[in-house]
Design an enzyme around this catalytic site. Structure first.
Site, PDB file in Angstrom:
ATOM      1  CG  ASP A  71      -2.093  -0.785   1.126  1.00  0.00           C
ATOM      2  OD1 ASP A  71      -3.003  -0.611   0.238  1.00  0.00           O
ATOM      3  OD2 ASP A  71      -2.068  -2.059   1.784  1.00  0.00           O
ATOM      4  CD  GLU A  76      -4.554  12.219   1.114  1.00  0.00           C
ATOM      5  OE1 GLU A  76      -4.612  13.441   0.764  1.00  0.00           O
ATOM      6  OE2 GLU A  76      -5.396  11.102   0.998  1.00  0.00           O
ATOM      7  CG  ASP A  77      -3.587   6.784   3.693  1.00  0.00           C
ATOM      8  OD1 ASP A  77      -4.283   7.737   3.804  1.00  0.00           O
ATOM      9  OD2 ASP A  77      -3.687   5.999   2.890  1.00  0.00           O
ATOM     10  NE  ARG A  96      -1.358   2.079   3.886  1.00  0.00           N
ATOM     11  CZ  ARG A  96      -1.754   3.151   3.378  1.00  0.00           C
ATOM     12  NH1 ARG A  96      -2.995   3.283   3.246  1.00  0.00           N
ATOM     13  NH2 ARG A  96      -1.000   3.889   2.688  1.00  0.00           N
ATOM     14  NE  ARG A 141      -7.893   0.880   7.158  1.00  0.00           N
ATOM     15  CZ  ARG A 141      -7.109   0.571   5.972  1.00  0.00           C
ATOM     16  NH1 ARG A 141      -6.334   1.700   5.629  1.00  0.00           N
ATOM     17  NH2 ARG A 141      -7.573  -0.055   5.259  1.00  0.00           N
ATOM     18  CG  HIS A 171      -9.054   7.142   4.447  1.00  0.00           C
ATOM     19  ND1 HIS A 171      -8.396   6.733   3.630  1.00  0.00           N
ATOM     20  CD2 HIS A 171      -8.550   6.698   5.683  1.00  0.00           C
ATOM     21  CE1 HIS A 171      -7.311   6.149   4.058  1.00  0.00           C
ATOM     22  NE2 HIS A 171      -7.517   5.856   5.415  1.00  0.00           N
ATOM     23  CB  CYS A 258      -4.508   7.928  -1.681  1.00  0.00           C
ATOM     24  SG  CYS A 258      -6.049   7.984  -1.682  1.00  0.00           S
TER      25      CYS A 258
HETATM   26  C1  CIR Z   1      -5.939   1.082   2.484  1.00  0.00           C
HETATM   27  O1  CIR Z   1      -6.739   0.497   2.386  1.00  0.00           O
HETATM   28  O2  CIR Z   1      -5.125   1.634   3.190  1.00  0.00           O
HETATM   29  C2  CIR Z   1      -5.381   1.470   0.847  1.00  0.00           C
HETATM   30  N1  CIR Z   1      -5.581  -0.056   0.051  1.00  0.00           N
HETATM   31  C3  CIR Z   1      -6.140   2.671   0.297  1.00  0.00           C
HETATM   32  C4  CIR Z   1      -5.547   3.734   0.920  1.00  0.00           C
HETATM   33  C5  CIR Z   1      -6.214   5.019   0.273  1.00  0.00           C
HETATM   34  N2  CIR Z   1      -5.759   6.111   0.863  1.00  0.00           N
HETATM   35  C6  CIR Z   1      -6.350   7.437   1.024  1.00  0.00           C
HETATM   36  O3  CIR Z   1      -7.632   7.248   0.582  1.00  0.00           O
HETATM   37  N3  CIR Z   1      -5.632   8.230   1.420  1.00  0.00           N
END
Ligand code: CIR
Length: 271
Positions: A71, A76-77, A96, A141, A171, A258
């Protein structure tokens, strides 16, 4: 006028956007559906995304792929930049968490870094900046402790933090993004809309679900090709839109925002 701050009404283009190459393991990323992902197509789409940012005059730094972290393209996360400070997150998905260590050095050159202790969790995708306010989604999350940790750091940059419930989807920013400091584009039924309205925001419905996540850079806005009606509605409102195909990232529950971490330059507010 001397001493009077010019009000920023739209997010400005960032001074720098940090992205990360698509890992070979991307097809095994976390996601709700079992739709298959084409990694080669994802790489082409990612290259187009980087090109689009550069063509808007944004400097982009692309970090190397981390094949052991499927991932990790969703940079961004891993951090929330509040101005001169940034919070390195503690992602809600344990798989993650190593992504955060991997982004630390790239950010340390630009901002003062703060950390999140357990049991707090927070993903950058849950943080929506609207002018001087940060709306933070409490989601699968991000928890309330995570919101409090961000509030501590945001206050260092003079930002107010407001928590808001995410009731559907991954999110907060999967369901809404800001067009300016009073208008939020949104997908109905995913977040506590009354909370946004109670803070004086006007909600404009995205015509398609993928249309709720856009990237605003001054008068320009990036929109998913999977949201053609949202795109034309934005054109009608006078925006210069650019459509980008990010289908493989949407299959991985991602969206336009993201795929980059955006750092402000002289302007205070970047999307
Ligand atoms: C997840 O499930 O964490 C990733 N596959 C997708 C994250 C998407 N990130 C975001 O919207 N900022």
């Amino acid at each position: 006028m001397e001493g009077e701050r010019q009000e920023v009404t739209r997010p400005a283009p960032p001074a720098l956007a940090i992205c990360r190459e698509v890992p070979a393991s991307f097809a095994t990323c976390l996601r709700e559906s079992d739709a298959s992902i084409d990694v080669d197509r994802a790489r082409r789409q990612h290259a187009s995304y980087v090109d689009a940012l550069r063509s808007l005059g944004i400097t982009v730094r692309v970090l190397p792929a981390l094949d052991e972290l499927p991932d990790s393209v969703f940079v961004e996360d891993a951090a929330v930049i509040t101005g001169r400070h940034a919070l390195l997150t503690r992602p809600g998905a344990p798989s993650r968490r190593s992504e955060v260590d991997a982004i630390r050095d790239a950010l340390a050159e630009h901002v003062d870094l703060q950390q999140v202790p357990p049991p707090a969790t927070i993903d950058g995708g849950d943080v929506l900046r609207v002018g001087r306010r940060l709306f933070v989604g409490v989601s699968t999350r991000t928890n309330e402790e995570g919101v409090s940790e961000l509030a501590r750091v945001a206050a260092l940059d003079g930002l107010e933090t407001i928590s808001i419930r995410v009731t559907r989807g991954l999110h907060l920013k999967s369901a809404c993004t800001a067009l300016d400091d009073s208008i939020v584009l949104y997908r109905p039924g995913c977040v506590d809309e009354s909370a946004l309205r109670s803070h004086g925001l006007t909600l404009v419905e995205a015509r398609e679900a993928p249309g709720a996540n856009v990237l605003v850079f001054g008068d320009d806005v990036l929109v998913s090709t999977n949201a053609p009606e949202t795109n034309s509605a934005l054109c009608d409102r006078g925006w210069k839109t650019r459509a980008l195909d990010i289908s493989e990232f949407q299959r991985g529950d991602g969206a336009l925002s993201c795929l980059s971490l955006r750092l402000p330059g002289t302007s205070e507010w970047v999307t």
